[in-house]
Design a protein around this motif. Structure first.
Motif, PDB file in Angstrom:
ATOM      1  N   ASN A 131       0.681  -1.122  -0.104  1.00 17.84           N
ATOM      2  CA  ASN A 131      -0.019  -0.008  -0.033  1.00 17.84           C
ATOM      3  C   ASN A 131       0.783   1.101  -0.144  1.00 17.84           C
ATOM      4  OD1 ASN A 131      -2.443  -1.426  -0.006  1.00 17.84           O
ATOM      5  ND2 ASN A 131      -1.966  -1.553   2.329  1.00 17.84           N
ATOM      6  N   SER A 132       1.896   1.193  -0.658  1.00 16.74           N
ATOM      7  CA  SER A 132       2.835   2.405  -0.686  1.00 16.74           C
ATOM      8  C   SER A 132       2.657   3.350  -1.764  1.00 16.74           C
ATOM      9  CB  SER A 132       4.410   1.907  -0.920  1.00 16.74           C
ATOM     10  OG  SER A 132       4.415   1.134  -2.175  1.00 16.74           O
ATOM     11  N   GLY A 133       1.491   3.349  -2.263  1.00 17.30           N
ATOM     12  CA  GLY A 133       1.109   4.513  -3.523  1.00 17.30           C
ATOM     13  C   GLY A 133       1.330   3.643  -4.791  1.00 17.30           C
ATOM     14  N   GLY A 134       0.703   4.429  -5.816  1.00 17.56           N
ATOM     15  CA  GLY A 134       0.850   4.100  -7.284  1.00 17.56           C
ATOM     16  C   GLY A 134       2.448   3.640  -7.470  1.00 17.56           C
ATOM     17  N   THR A 135       2.387   2.917  -8.613  1.00 16.10           N
ATOM     18  CA  THR A 135       3.780   2.302  -9.057  1.00 16.10           C
ATOM     19  C   THR A 135       4.116   2.870 -10.449  1.00 16.10           C
ATOM     20  OG1 THR A 135       2.618   0.286 -10.003  1.00 16.10           O
ATOM     21  CG2 THR A 135       3.584   0.153  -7.761  1.00 16.10           C
ATOM     22  N   SER A 136       3.170   3.980 -10.949  1.00 16.89           N
ATOM     23  CA  SER A 136       3.502   4.457 -12.128  1.00 16.89           C
ATOM     24  C   SER A 136       4.715   5.300 -12.082  1.00 16.89           C
ATOM     25  CB  SER A 136       2.272   5.250 -12.591  1.00 16.89           C
ATOM     26  OG  SER A 136       2.192   6.428 -11.611  1.00 16.89           O
ATOM     27  N   ASN A 137       5.387   5.197 -13.200  1.00 15.74           N
ATOM     28  CA  ASN A 137       6.642   6.029 -13.134  1.00 15.74           C
ATOM     29  C   ASN A 137       6.901   6.780 -14.249  1.00 15.74           C
ATOM     30  OD1 ASN A 137       9.285   6.823 -12.805  1.00 15.74           O
ATOM     31  ND2 ASN A 137      10.255   4.746 -12.877  1.00 15.74           N
ATOM     32  N   GLU A 138       6.413   8.033 -14.628  1.00 18.28           N
ATOM     33  CA  GLU A 138       6.594   8.646 -15.885  1.00 18.28           C
ATOM     34  C   GLU A 138       7.916   9.283 -15.922  1.00 18.28           C
ATOM     35  OE1 GLU A 138       3.657  11.388 -15.993  1.00 18.28           O
ATOM     36  OE2 GLU A 138       1.956  10.108 -16.059  1.00 18.28           O
ATOM     37  N   GLY A 139       8.691   9.144 -17.165  1.00 18.54           N
ATOM     38  CA  GLY A 139      10.046   9.901 -17.269  1.00 18.54           C
ATOM     39  C   GLY A 139      11.102   8.718 -16.970  1.00 18.54           C
ATOM     40  N   PRO A 140      12.368   9.098 -17.306  1.00 18.87           N
ATOM     41  CA  PRO A 140      13.281   8.142 -17.104  1.00 18.87           C
ATOM     42  C   PRO A 140      13.416   7.729 -15.527  1.00 18.87           C
ATOM     43  CG  PRO A 140      14.412  10.267 -17.122  1.00 18.87           C
ATOM     44  CD  PRO A 140      12.511  10.375 -17.372  1.00 18.87           C
ATOM     45  N   PRO A 141      13.973   6.441 -15.320  1.00 18.52           N
ATOM     46  CA  PRO A 141      14.462   6.049 -13.996  1.00 18.52           C
ATOM     47  C   PRO A 141      15.168   7.067 -13.231  1.00 18.52           C
ATOM     48  CG  PRO A 141      14.976   4.348 -15.709  1.00 18.52           C
ATOM     49  CD  PRO A 141      14.841   5.638 -16.485  1.00 18.52           C
ATOM     50  N   ALA A 142      14.812   7.111 -12.056  1.00 17.64           N
ATOM     51  CA  ALA A 142      15.578   8.062 -11.044  1.00 17.64           C
ATOM     52  C   ALA A 142      17.107   7.605 -10.654  1.00 17.64           C
ATOM     53  CB  ALA A 142      14.780   8.011  -9.768  1.00 17.64           C
ATOM     54  N   ALA A 143      18.065   8.403 -10.989  1.00 21.33           N
ATOM     55  CA  ALA A 143      19.506   7.883 -10.841  1.00 21.33           C
ATOM     56  C   ALA A 143      19.631   7.795  -9.346  1.00 21.33           C
ATOM     57  CB  ALA A 143      20.388   8.913 -11.396  1.00 21.33           C
TER      58      ALA A 143
ATOM     59  N   THR B 282      12.409  20.421  -3.721  1.00 18.38           N
ATOM     60  CA  THR B 282      12.984  20.522  -5.174  1.00 18.38           C
ATOM     61  C   THR B 282      13.198  19.110  -5.694  1.00 18.38           C
ATOM     62  OG1 THR B 282      14.385  22.632  -4.500  1.00 18.38           O
ATOM     63  CG2 THR B 282      15.128  21.173  -6.517  1.00 18.38           C
ATOM     64  N   HIS B 283      13.483  18.235  -4.886  1.00 20.50           N
ATOM     65  CA  HIS B 283      13.668  16.896  -5.501  1.00 20.50           C
ATOM     66  C   HIS B 283      12.433  16.067  -5.210  1.00 20.50           C
ATOM     67  CE1 HIS B 283      17.720  17.824  -6.656  1.00 20.50           C
ATOM     68  NE2 HIS B 283      18.073  18.190  -5.539  1.00 20.50           N
ATOM     69  N   ASP B 284      11.402  16.330  -4.771  1.00 22.55           N
ATOM     70  CA  ASP B 284      10.028  15.348  -4.597  1.00 22.55           C
ATOM     71  C   ASP B 284      10.035  14.623  -5.652  1.00 22.55           C
ATOM     72  OD1 ASP B 284      10.010  16.351  -2.154  1.00 22.55           O
ATOM     73  OD2 ASP B 284       8.138  17.556  -2.271  1.00 22.55           O
ATOM     74  N   GLU B 285       9.837  15.111  -6.910  1.00 20.63           N
ATOM     75  CA  GLU B 285       9.677  14.060  -8.021  1.00 20.63           C
ATOM     76  C   GLU B 285      10.585  13.188  -8.329  1.00 20.63           C
ATOM     77  OE1 GLU B 285       9.038  14.605 -12.750  1.00 20.63           O
ATOM     78  OE2 GLU B 285       9.395  16.265 -11.710  1.00 20.63           O
ATOM     79  N   TRP B 286      11.944  13.602  -7.890  1.00 20.13           N
ATOM     80  CA  TRP B 286      12.973  12.572  -8.182  1.00 20.13           C
ATOM     81  C   TRP B 286      12.746  11.242  -7.223  1.00 20.13           C
ATOM     82  CZ3 TRP B 286      16.353  11.144  -4.154  1.00 20.13           C
ATOM     83  CH2 TRP B 286      17.121   9.929  -4.252  1.00 20.13           C
ATOM     84  N   ALA B 287      12.303  11.719  -5.751  1.00 16.94           N
ATOM     85  CA  ALA B 287      12.114  10.676  -4.705  1.00 16.94           C
ATOM     86  C   ALA B 287      10.909   9.624  -4.994  1.00 16.94           C
ATOM     87  CB  ALA B 287      11.850  11.397  -3.481  1.00 16.94           C
ATOM     88  N   GLN B 288       9.659  10.453  -5.710  1.00 16.05           N
ATOM     89  CA  GLN B 288       8.710   9.811  -6.250  1.00 16.05           C
ATOM     90  C   GLN B 288       9.143   8.516  -7.339  1.00 16.05           C
ATOM     91  OE1 GLN B 288       5.993  12.813  -7.219  1.00 16.05           O
ATOM     92  NE2 GLN B 288       5.816  13.465  -4.998  1.00 16.05           N
ATOM     93  N   ARG B 289       9.851   9.108  -8.181  1.00 19.63           N
ATOM     94  CA  ARG B 289      10.258   8.192  -9.284  1.00 19.63           C
ATOM     95  C   ARG B 289      11.293   7.111  -8.948  1.00 19.63           C
ATOM     96  NH1 ARG B 289      13.503  10.145 -12.945  1.00 19.63           N
ATOM     97  NH2 ARG B 289      13.788  12.129 -11.972  1.00 19.63           N
ATOM     98  N   SER B 290      11.999   7.494  -7.792  1.00 22.51           N
ATOM     99  CA  SER B 290      12.772   6.354  -7.010  1.00 22.51           C
ATOM    100  C   SER B 290      11.998   5.484  -6.406  1.00 22.51           C
ATOM    101  CB  SER B 290      13.812   7.130  -6.143  1.00 22.51           C
ATOM    102  OG  SER B 290      14.665   6.036  -5.628  1.00 22.51           O
ATOM    103  N   ASN B 291      11.074   5.778  -5.826  1.00 18.17           N
ATOM    104  CA  ASN B 291      10.102   4.882  -5.282  1.00 18.17           C
ATOM    105  C   ASN B 291       9.446   4.000  -6.112  1.00 18.17           C
ATOM    106  OD1 ASN B 291       8.901   3.801  -2.572  1.00 18.17           O
ATOM    107  ND2 ASN B 291       7.224   4.514  -3.650  1.00 18.17           N
ATOM    108  N   ALA B 292       9.078   4.569  -7.263  1.00 17.82           N
ATOM    109  CA  ALA B 292       8.297   3.969  -8.523  1.00 17.82           C
ATOM    110  C   ALA B 292       9.194   2.910  -9.067  1.00 17.82           C
ATOM    111  CB  ALA B 292       7.696   5.040  -9.373  1.00 17.82           C
ATOM    112  N   ASP B 293      10.442   3.237  -9.315  1.00 17.91           N
ATOM    113  CA  ASP B 293      11.495   2.332  -9.681  1.00 17.91           C
ATOM    114  C   ASP B 293      11.536   1.062  -8.933  1.00 17.91           C
ATOM    115  OD1 ASP B 293      11.963   3.972 -11.684  1.00 17.91           O
ATOM    116  OD2 ASP B 293      13.855   4.840 -10.998  1.00 17.91           O
ATOM    117  N   PHE B 294      11.564   1.474  -7.519  1.00 12.18           N
ATOM    118  CA  PHE B 294      11.635   0.041  -6.674  1.00 12.18           C
ATOM    119  C   PHE B 294      10.157  -0.664  -6.724  1.00 12.18           C
ATOM    120  CE2 PHE B 294      11.054  -1.507  -2.169  1.00 12.18           C
ATOM    121  CZ  PHE B 294      12.017  -2.392  -2.031  1.00 12.18           C
ATOM    122  N   MET B 295       9.373  -0.297  -6.722  1.00  8.96           N
ATOM    123  CA  MET B 295       8.147  -0.739  -6.613  1.00  8.96           C
ATOM    124  C   MET B 295       8.068  -1.637  -7.884  1.00  8.96           C
ATOM    125  SD  MET B 295       6.730  -0.248  -3.867  1.00  8.96           S
ATOM    126  CE  MET B 295       4.995  -0.944  -4.085  1.00  8.96           C
TER     127      MET B 295
END
Length: 248
Positions: A55-67, A194-207
């Protein structure tokens, strides 16, 4: 007593009964969370993966993977991939147990560490602390201060259910423990997310990665931390890295 009064009192009793049931249900949920957190801590000590990603939120990941955030020399013969959440107690146990040997090996040029920051507990328990801490860590990375600030966050990790890292002022205050980090650029970066979007993409990459719990620890692609028959220890990590360095 009139029928009207009796009906009114009956409705009041029903509301009180419903409220007690809601309170009991909330208490049961909290007990489950506490038991789950305790079990995760015990498993982590044994070298087993800790907090499950549910239940950690959606797993959609728009854009490139988070480095990932990388510490160590790019030419190091061994790469440790660390997937962790700043609110995760098992991650805190890993960091407290392995911090010294990781610094030793990175300083020696034998190990490079890729930190993949995850925000699953914001979803599991609700809140914003994992995301805000991940953003702040990337803000520190912008100034070449990630490693010491990362350590400070885990050294001051709140209880899992305490969303203390949602307080950006606390994250800024903790930067005072890192030489040269508590400056206007860092404060603005934390305050603005500033890096919230990066954090969200990093989480989506993991999920979307196939891994399902934190911490997940990989050495040159080999999953080390979930092996109950051969639990990872600082000494075994050092030995594995030294073997890789000797054969490179």
């Amino acid at each position: 007593m009139s029928q009207k009064n009796r009906d009114g009192k009956g409705r009041a009793r029903d509301r009180m009964r419903e409220e007690r049931e809601r309170e009991k249900a909330a208490e049961r949920r909290m007990r489950s969370l506490k038991v789950g957190g305790t079990a995760a801590a015990i498993l982590a000590v044994a070298g087993v993966i800790g907090v499950l990603a549910a239940n950690s939120g959606g797993t959609s990941n728009e854009g490139p993977p988070a480095a990932p955030i990388t510490v160590g020399e790019s030419t190091a013969p061994a790469t440790l991939a660390v997937y962790e959440d700043f609110r995760c107690p098992a991650c805190g146990q890993f960091e407290n147990g392995f911090r010294d040997v990781i610094h030793e090996l990175t300083d020696a040029g034998k190990l490079k560490v890729d930190y993949h920051l995850v925000t699953i507990i914001d979803g599991n328990l609700r809140g914003q602390g994992s995301t805000n801490a991940a953003n702040a860590a990337q803000c520190a990375n912008d100034q070449g201060k990630f490693s010491p600030y990362h350590d400070v966050l885990f050294e001051n990790q709140p209880a899992e259910a305490d969303d203390a890292f949602a307080d950006k002022d606390l994250l800024i205050d903790l930067a005072g423990q890192v030489d040269g980090l508590d400056n206007e650029t860092f404060r603005t970066c934390v305050a603005d997310g500033t890096h919230d979007e990066w954090a969200q993409r990093s989480n989506a990459d993991f999920m979307n990665s196939g891994f399902n719990a934190t911490p997940t620890i990989l050495l040159n692609g080999e999953n080390l931390y979930g092996n109950t028959s051969e639990p990872l220890t600082p000494d075994t990590l050092r030995n594995k890295v030294n073997q890789l360095a000797a054969s490179s």
